[in-house]
Each structure stands twice: as structure tokens, then as C-alpha cells.
Design an enzyme around this catalytic site. Structure first.
Site, PDB file in Angstrom:
ATOM      1  N   ASP A 255       5.194 -16.291  -6.558  1.00  0.00           N
ATOM      2  CA  ASP A 255       4.316 -17.178  -7.130  1.00  0.00           C
ATOM      3  C   ASP A 255       4.239 -17.177  -8.460  1.00  0.00           C
ATOM      4  OD1 ASP A 255       3.293 -17.220  -4.770  1.00  0.00           O
ATOM      5  OD2 ASP A 255       1.560 -15.766  -4.988  1.00  0.00           O
TER       6      ASP A 255
ATOM      7  N   GLY B 121       0.774  -1.247  -0.097  1.00  0.00           N
ATOM      8  CA  GLY B 121      -0.084   0.095   0.099  1.00  0.00           C
ATOM      9  C   GLY B 121       0.778   1.299  -0.024  1.00  0.00           C
TER      10      GLY B 121
END
Length: 512
Positions: free
Chosen positions: A231, A176
Site C-alpha cells: 500500500d 496478531g
């Protein structure tokens, strides 16, 4: 005669901008004369410019090019937006856009940790210092919010010399904190003209927004990204850095689970690995270890009870072998968790869904099932190496890959390109526009050969729910009925329509 041709080519070849070559002899002469010309000038900013377009060459001629010319992906002079920046099979060495003393670069790392972050930071600094003579490189502390809320770090070759031996990132990171206006204001106030952003798909989305704002303000600032995620869920590119290291570390956890399982009677070793939306780590670690009996990933739904379910398979394997190892990705089976409805709308600072711990949930479900059925006593060992596999230094393969990505990214920035991500596509180093990187996620295709190889290795069932099979058959029958009705009304075309190549990375021309 040959000497005359050689001298003529030596004189005129530097001014060729586009050359379509079909004669091998001429190709030999042009390439050799240009190599000699480069050696004679010995000046890296010399405008020596040969572009060879793939469509004009045969495969033999392309092999000839590869043999004689070292390819660096530096394309064009000037700050060029990357709307149509797609990599062509091109040799193109162009003049450097930035003077070394006018460059003020900054590097920021965002999102979760990943093996290789420090290697990328080090290689960007080294490339700027030693290839281009850039002395001012700034490190942004703590992710995006570091642009306006934290201190900065001066980066020098001496300061980053050994950081590749450590895990994590020396710059710090966070999720963020993306305030586009404040970030671009900080870039503009500091006089920064090259911004290197290292992060995953969420970070690249932020980089794309920063690039658009920089462009809207008309600033001469390069915004370049380097994709990072263990990932391996970033599209277009072959793989992301850190993935190989994560798979290697995951094998250690799988090996420990296997040792535990085979050392006790009716023992199950359960390992939870990372993979929020994509199960690449679980799939590749399973294939690499050869000790896994069942691999569960988000792309392949499964069910627990009933014929063909997971519980039935576990019972069968325990009767056959006396032990088994299960690997599950963190995003698998989320639809089966009772608490998932409550957490479905909750997100972290990066906008990712907050997932329930499927490993603990599945462990308890397995224990409860066998305790209730009283068919056999079982032991279950649960191992969660989630954060261990991403906090380690990168291995040799990832270190080499990080070097390639970082150096290529710097070359593109110094040549004046902006709004791109550096990545490997089909084995070739490329610059990919932000919009292609952020448009979707990369997932395991369970109809692909790699997943079929895994099923063959583990000998696990597909876990297709009987209800789903019946529904799929009904849909197929309905589709067949519609097609048959259409055939009666009008004849189907016999010619296959042309497939658009608009999004083809290899054949689309580079923006002029």
C-alpha cells in the site's frame, strides 16, 4: 612538496574524527590518502574513521566526495538506542561491533504477503554469511507467534539461494500473535542477539515494543526492522518494497478490464485494487495504464447521485466513448456503504478495520441506477485482483531495492545500532527510529501535483459534494472574518518566525 603533504595526510588522516573541509585541494589529498590507506590495510575491521559534516561543505565539495568515496551507512560502535538517530550527510566507516562467531541472528516476517519478502530474507542471510562470516541464522516460522508457538528454520545460503524467484515468504506469516513477554523470553532463552523484523506499520509497532522490552531488560540485542507494505502507506521513507511490483501487476487487471469494456457496447470495466487507507496503488496504476477514466481512492471522497456525481460522469463517458474503465481502492467510499456502520468497530488480528467489499457494492449500485433510470442498457465487468498482485515474485526494480534495504539493515546491526528501520529517504539510505515510522500513516495528498496529474490524465471531476463546497466556503468566510478582526486589534508580525528543524532527518545530528 606535494609528496610531503601526501605522506603527512596518510599518517594522520585515520585519527581524524570530525573534519570540516573548505579547501578542495586538501579534500582531494585527504580522500585519496585514506582510500590508499584502506587499500594497504585490506582489513574490514580496521578503525578508519572520516566524518564529513554537510554544513561544512559546499555543493561542489559534496559532489567531490560522492565521486571518490563509496558510502556505506555504518555509523557507530556499540549497542546504541535510536532515539535521536537521524541520518546526516556523513561518511563514517566504523569498527564492527559483533564478532562473527558470537552472532546468533533471527528473521521473522509478519502481516500480509508482499512481493520481495523472499528476496529480503535471502539478502539478509547472504550478507551475514559472506560479508561478516555469520553462520548461525534462524528463521522464525509463522510471524510473531512463531517465537513461542512454532518450529524454527535454520537458514543457510544454500537453502535460500533460489527463494527470490518465488512469491510469498518461505518463513510463513500471520497477523496478531504479539505477546511481548513471551517473544523476548524466547529471544533471551535462545541466545539470539540480532532480530530482523520484516513487516508493515502494525509489525513495526510490534518491533518497537520488543525493542523497548529488550532495552528495559538490559539485553545486548539488536532489533532492526525492514518496512513492508504494497500500500506504500509507511511514512518518512520514499517507498516500500513490493510497491512497484504491485503496480505492475495491477496494470494487467486494468488492461483486461479495458479490453472487456471496449469489446461491448456501453460496457464498464470495474477494477478493485488494494489500498485500505492509502490509494497509492490505484493512483500509480491509473497513471501508468492510461486506460482508466475514473480513479476512486480513500483520500478523495465522492458521491453517487446528483449533479457532478459519479453516475452522471459515467453516463457522460459512455455517451462519448461507448465504454469506460473505473479503478477503485478497497478503502474508498466506505462511508457510503450502508453496512459500514455495523462493521466500523470490527477489526482483524492486526488491528485493521474490516472493510466491506466496495467493488461489489459499487457494481450493484451502478447496475441498479441505470436499470431504474432506463436511460441506456449497460454491461459491467467486475475484476478483483486484490490478492493476485501481492502473491507474485518481485520485479527487477523491487529486487534491487530489497537488496539495498537488507544489506543496509545488516550493516547497521553489525555496527551495533538497534531500534531502527532501514529505508530510503530522499534517495539516501537511512536508519530511522521506530517512533518515526509508527507515528502516522502515509496518504495521498489530493492537493499535490501527482493527484493533479491523475485528474488531468483521466479527465474525471473532483466529485466534491455541493454541500461540502458550501460548508468549506462558510468556513473560509468565518476564518477571513476572524483574521480581519485580529488585524484591527494588533498588527500582524512582518517577519516569518523560524521553523523548527527538530524533526528534519537530514540536518539532525546522529546520536553520539
Amino acid at each position: 612538496m606535494f609528496l610531503k603533504m601526501f605522506l603527512i595526510c596518510l599518517i594522520i588522516s585515520p585519527i581524524f574524527l570530525h573534519i570540516r573541509i573548505r579547501c578542495k585541494t586538501i579534500l582531494h589529498i585527504l580522500l585519496l590518502s585514506n582510500i590508499l590507506f584502506m587499500w594497504m590495510t585490506r582489513y574490514h575491521k580496521r578503525l578508519l574513521f572520516i566524518r564529513i559534516v554537510q554544513e561544512g561543505l559546499t555543493s561542489e565539495e559534496l559532489d567531490l566526495v560522492k565521486r571518490y568515496v563509496f558510502i556505506y551507512p555504518m555509523y557507530q560502535i556499540g549497542i546504541v538506542p535510536a532515539y535521536n538517530l537521524h541520518i546526516l550527510w556523513v561518511i563514517d566507516v566504523s569498527q564492527v561491533y559483533f564478532e562473527s562467531d558470537e552472532v546468533y541472528a533471527c528473521i521473522v516476517t509478519c502481516g500480509g504477503l508482499c512481493p520481495g519478502l523472499n528476496t529480503v530474507i535471502r539478502e539478509i542471510v547472504y550478507s551475514l554469511y559472506y560479508m561478516y562470516g555469520v553462520k548461525r541464522v534462524l528463521g522464525i516460522d509463522g510471524g510473531y507467534r512463531g517465537f513461542y508457538a512454532k518450529n524454527t528454520i535454520a537458514l543457510t545460503p544454500k537453502g535460500v539461494n533460489d527463494i527470490h524467484k518465488r512469491g510469498g515468504t518461505v518463513l510463513g506469516t500471520s497477523r496478531g500473535g504479539h505477546d511481548t513477554s513471551k517473544i523476548v523470553d524466547s529471544i533471551q532463552d535462545r541466545g539470539i542477539n540480532q532480530v530482523y523484523i520484516i513487516g508493515g506499520d502494525g509489525t513495526q509497532k510490534g518491533a518497537s515494543v520488543i525493542y523497548e522490552e529488550v532495552r528495559r531488560r538490559g539485553l545486548k540485542v539488536v532489533v532492526a526492522g525492514i518496512p513492508k507494505t504494497i500500500d506504500n502507506d509507511i511514512p518518512v521513507i520514499d517507498r516500500s518494497f513490493g510497491f512497484d511490483t504491485a503496480v505492475e501487476e495491477a496494470q494487467r487487471a486494468i488492461n483486461a478490464a479495458h479490453v472487456e469494456a471496449e469489446s461491448s457496447e456501453n460496457c464498464i470495466g470495474l477494477v478493485k485494487l488494494m489500498g485500505r487507507y492509502s490509494g497509492f496503488i490505484a493512483m500509480y496504476a491509473t497513471l501508468a495504464s492510461r486506460d482508466v477514466d475514473c480513479c476512486l481512492i480513500p483520500e478523495s471522497p465522492f458521491y453517487l447521485e446528483g449533479h457532478g456525481g459519479l453516475f452522471e460522469y459515467i453516463e457522460t463517458r459512455l455517451k462519448e466513448n461507448g465504454h469506460m474503465v473505473i479503478v477503485i481502492a478497497e478503502g474508498a467510499g466506505q462511508d457510503l456503504l450502508a453496512e459500514s456502520i455495523r462493521s466500523a468497530t470490527q477489526q482483524d488480528a492486526s488491528g485493521n478495520k474490516l472493510l466491506q467489499d466496495v467493488g461489489l457494492w459499487l457494481s450493484q449500485k451502478i447496475k441498479d441506477h441505470f436499470a431504474k433510470e432506463k436511460k441506456m442498457p449497460i454491461n459491467l465487468k467486475y475484476i478483483d485482483p486484490t490478492y493476485m498482485i501481492r502473491a507474485v515474485p518481485s520485479n527487477a526494480s523491487d529486487n534491487v531495492y530489497c537488496t539495498l534495504l537488507a544489506q543496509s539493515c545488516v550493516h547497521g546491526a553489525m555496527a551495533g545500532y538497534t531500534g531502527y528501520t532501514s529505508g530510503l529517504v530522499n534517495g539516501r539510505q537511512t536508519y530511522i527510529p521506530f517512533y518515526r515510522i509508527i507515528e502516522k500513516q502515509h496518504h495521498v495528498v489530493i492537493t499535490d501535483r501527482m493527484w493533479a496529474r491523475l485528474l488531468s490524465s483521466t479527465n474525471q471531476p473532483s466529485f466534491m459534494n455541493p454541500k461540502d463546497v458550501i460548508e468549506d466556503k462558510k468556513e473560509e468566510e468565518l476564518l477571513t472574518q476572524i483574521v480581519n478582526e485580529d488585524k484591527k486589534e494588533e498588527e500582524l508580525p512582518t517577519k516569518i518566525p523560524d521553523i523548527s528543524t527538530e524533526d528534519n532527518l537530514v540536518k539532525k545530528e546522529i546520536a553520539a
